[in-house]
Scaffold this motif. Structure first.
Motif, PDB file in Angstrom:
ATOM      1  N   CYS A   1      18.253  33.329  40.678  1.00  0.00           N
ATOM      2  CA  CYS A   1      19.583  33.034  41.211  1.00  0.00           C
ATOM      3  C   CYS A   1      19.486  32.789  42.713  1.00  0.00           C
ATOM      4  N   TYR A   2      19.862  31.578  43.142  1.00  0.00           N
ATOM      5  CA  TYR A   2      19.828  31.219  44.562  1.00  0.00           C
ATOM      6  C   TYR A   2      21.172  31.459  45.241  1.00  0.00           C
ATOM      7  N   LEU A   3      22.104  32.061  44.520  1.00  0.00           N
ATOM      8  CA  LEU A   3      23.447  32.295  45.056  1.00  0.00           C
ATOM      9  C   LEU A   3      24.054  30.999  45.581  1.00  0.00           C
ATOM     10  N   CYS A   4      23.960  29.962  44.755  1.00  0.00           N
ATOM     11  CA  CYS A   4      24.481  28.651  45.149  1.00  0.00           C
ATOM     12  C   CYS A   4      25.998  28.581  45.001  1.00  0.00           C
ATOM     13  N   GLY A   5      26.577  29.441  44.141  1.00  0.00           N
ATOM     14  CA  GLY A   5      28.022  29.482  43.985  1.00  0.00           C
ATOM     15  C   GLY A   5      28.575  28.620  42.870  1.00  0.00           C
ATOM     16  N   ARG A   6      27.710  27.958  42.101  1.00  0.00           N
ATOM     17  CA  ARG A   6      28.218  27.106  41.024  1.00  0.00           C
ATOM     18  C   ARG A   6      28.880  27.932  39.917  1.00  0.00           C
ATOM     19  N   CYS A   7      28.319  29.101  39.641  1.00  0.00           N
ATOM     20  CA  CYS A   7      28.881  29.916  38.559  1.00  0.00           C
ATOM     21  C   CYS A   7      30.268  30.446  38.923  1.00  0.00           C
ATOM     22  N   THR A   8      30.430  30.946  40.136  1.00  0.00           N
ATOM     23  CA  THR A   8      31.735  31.479  40.534  1.00  0.00           C
ATOM     24  C   THR A   8      32.760  30.363  40.668  1.00  0.00           C
ATOM     25  N   GLU A   9      32.285  29.173  41.025  1.00  0.00           N
ATOM     26  CA  GLU A   9      33.183  28.025  41.128  1.00  0.00           C
ATOM     27  C   GLU A   9      33.671  27.592  39.749  1.00  0.00           C
ATOM     28  N   ALA A  10      32.799  27.732  38.738  1.00  0.00           N
ATOM     29  CA  ALA A  10      33.153  27.308  37.382  1.00  0.00           C
ATOM     30  C   ALA A  10      33.954  28.361  36.626  1.00  0.00           C
ATOM     31  N   CYS A  11      33.868  29.613  37.053  1.00  0.00           N
ATOM     32  CA  CYS A  11      34.529  30.704  36.327  1.00  0.00           C
ATOM     33  C   CYS A  11      36.050  30.556  36.394  1.00  0.00           C
ATOM     34  N   PRO A  12      36.737  30.583  35.255  1.00  0.00           N
ATOM     35  CA  PRO A  12      38.195  30.387  35.242  1.00  0.00           C
ATOM     36  C   PRO A  12      39.001  31.667  35.482  1.00  0.00           C
ATOM     37  N   VAL A  13      38.320  32.810  35.558  1.00  0.00           N
ATOM     38  CA  VAL A  13      39.022  34.091  35.673  1.00  0.00           C
ATOM     39  C   VAL A  13      38.668  34.767  36.996  1.00  0.00           C
ATOM     40  N   ASP A  14      39.668  35.016  37.816  1.00  0.00           N
ATOM     41  CA  ASP A  14      39.431  35.716  39.075  1.00  0.00           C
ATOM     42  C   ASP A  14      38.902  37.121  38.804  1.00  0.00           C
ATOM     43  N   GLY A  15      37.814  37.466  39.498  1.00  0.00           N
ATOM     44  CA  GLY A  15      37.268  38.802  39.366  1.00  0.00           C
ATOM     45  C   GLY A  15      36.324  39.001  38.203  1.00  0.00           C
ATOM     46  N   ALA A  16      36.056  37.941  37.420  1.00  0.00           N
ATOM     47  CA  ALA A  16      35.128  38.083  36.297  1.00  0.00           C
ATOM     48  C   ALA A  16      33.685  38.082  36.773  1.00  0.00           C
ATOM     49  N   LEU A  17      33.431  37.373  37.867  1.00  0.00           N
ATOM     50  CA  LEU A  17      32.107  37.367  38.495  1.00  0.00           C
ATOM     51  C   LEU A  17      32.266  37.848  39.928  1.00  0.00           C
ATOM     52  N   VAL A  18      31.577  38.917  40.284  1.00  0.00           N
ATOM     53  CA  VAL A  18      31.688  39.453  41.638  1.00  0.00           C
ATOM     54  C   VAL A  18      30.291  39.719  42.196  1.00  0.00           C
ATOM     55  N   TYR A  19      30.198  39.645  43.502  1.00  0.00           N
ATOM     56  CA  TYR A  19      28.949  39.973  44.194  1.00  0.00           C
ATOM     57  C   TYR A  19      29.052  41.415  44.691  1.00  0.00           C
ATOM     58  N   GLY A  20      28.235  42.269  44.135  1.00  0.00           N
ATOM     59  CA  GLY A  20      28.318  43.664  44.542  1.00  0.00           C
ATOM     60  C   GLY A  20      27.150  44.460  44.003  1.00  0.00           C
ATOM     61  N   ARG A  21      27.243  45.760  44.090  1.00  0.00           N
ATOM     62  CA  ARG A  21      26.166  46.623  43.629  1.00  0.00           C
ATOM     63  C   ARG A  21      26.211  46.774  42.113  1.00  0.00           C
ATOM     64  N   GLY A  22      25.025  46.957  41.550  1.00  0.00           N
ATOM     65  CA  GLY A  22      24.960  47.226  40.123  1.00  0.00           C
ATOM     66  C   GLY A  22      24.613  45.992  39.327  1.00  0.00           C
TER      67      GLY A  22
END
Length: 257
Positions: free
Chosen positions: A235-256
């Motif tokens: 994962c290069y943290l390019c942001g394509r996955c979070t951009e494509a995700c239709p649900v706010d908060g379903a993908l987050v950058y954090g611990r765990g």
């Protein structure tokens, strides 16, 4: 095109500052691919102006023990190389995503609106890169061969257009318009070291209970690193996955996980 008057340390300082800002953008939920674009542009410019922070080539010179080429004492470069691996163990492969000029120039080229090819499967590129990493070490430590020099990484950013190797890396950059980051995914020796660290990163992208399992993130990921069972080493943290995700908060950058 490298400007000798600009200290090499500029690239190192930029890398540290860029990591801080990008981590803040991710942690605050403000990261977007549009906001990442200025970092990509600056990284590419630094590659041409001072040829730093080109992490794979600096690792190459470290293996060759070429202090003159590095422009710094070998122990200092070794500490810096290890420090960024430790940073990856904490924040993921932000270095590869937007900071390393070799990766940034491919990321920018992939924005060209042409049909994309190649599988997003992550296991095959990792296996290929592992084999090349062994060759890289054998060539550098055993034979004193600058493998990345032959590929043209330095000649490309130095605009050494009279060199055959310049066109080798230029070809790789042009291919990256249709195949996502071929150098990073199949060749880069520094990436071979960062991937295991990223797979255990303290902060990483994770799914929450809000995920509806639509798999849009998996289809958007160009490295195949968005599957639920993936350890995110690629994962290069390019942001394509979070951009494509239709649900706010379903993908987050954090611990765990």
């Amino acid at each position: 095109m490298v400007v000798e008057a600009i200290p090499k340390g500029v690239g190192f300082i930029y890398a540290l500052l860029a990591i801080v800002v990008l981590v803040w953008l991710w942690r605050s939920g403000r990261f977007t691919r549009r906001r990442a674009l200025p970092f990509l542009v600056v990284s590419v410019l630094l590659g041409f102006l001072v040829f730093t922070p080109v992490f794979p080539y600096q690792l190459q010179l470290l293996v060759l023990q070429d202090a003159a080429g590095l422009g710094a004492p070998l122990p200092g470069v070794l500490i810096g190389t290890l420090a960024f691996i430790v940073l990856t163990l904490v924040v993921g492969r932000i270095i590869c995503g937007q900071i390393c000029p070799a990766g940034a120039v491919q990321e920018v080229m992939h924005l060209v609106p042409v049909k994309k090819y190649g599988s997003a499967e992550s296991r095959v590129p990792v296996a290929v890169r592992a084999g090349i990493f062994v060759v890289f070490l054998a060539a550098g430590l055993g034979l004193g061969i600058n493998l990345l020099g032959l590929i043209g990484l330095a000649d490309f950013f130095n605009l050494a257009v009279m060199s055959v190797s310049f066109f080798v890396f230029l070809g790789i950059v042009l291919i990256s318009a249709v195949v996502y980051r071929p150098f990073c995914r199949y060749v880069c020796p520094y990436g071979a070291l960062l991937a295991p660290a990223a797979s255990r990163a303290l902060y990483r992208l994770r799914r929450t209970d809000a995920c509806i399992k639509c798999r849009k993130c998996e289809r958007a990921c160009p490295t195949g690193a968005a599957r639920p069972d993936d350890r995110l080493g690629e994962c290069y943290l390019c942001g394509r996955c979070t951009e494509a995700c239709p649900v706010d908060g379903a993908l987050v950058y954090g611990r765990g996980r």
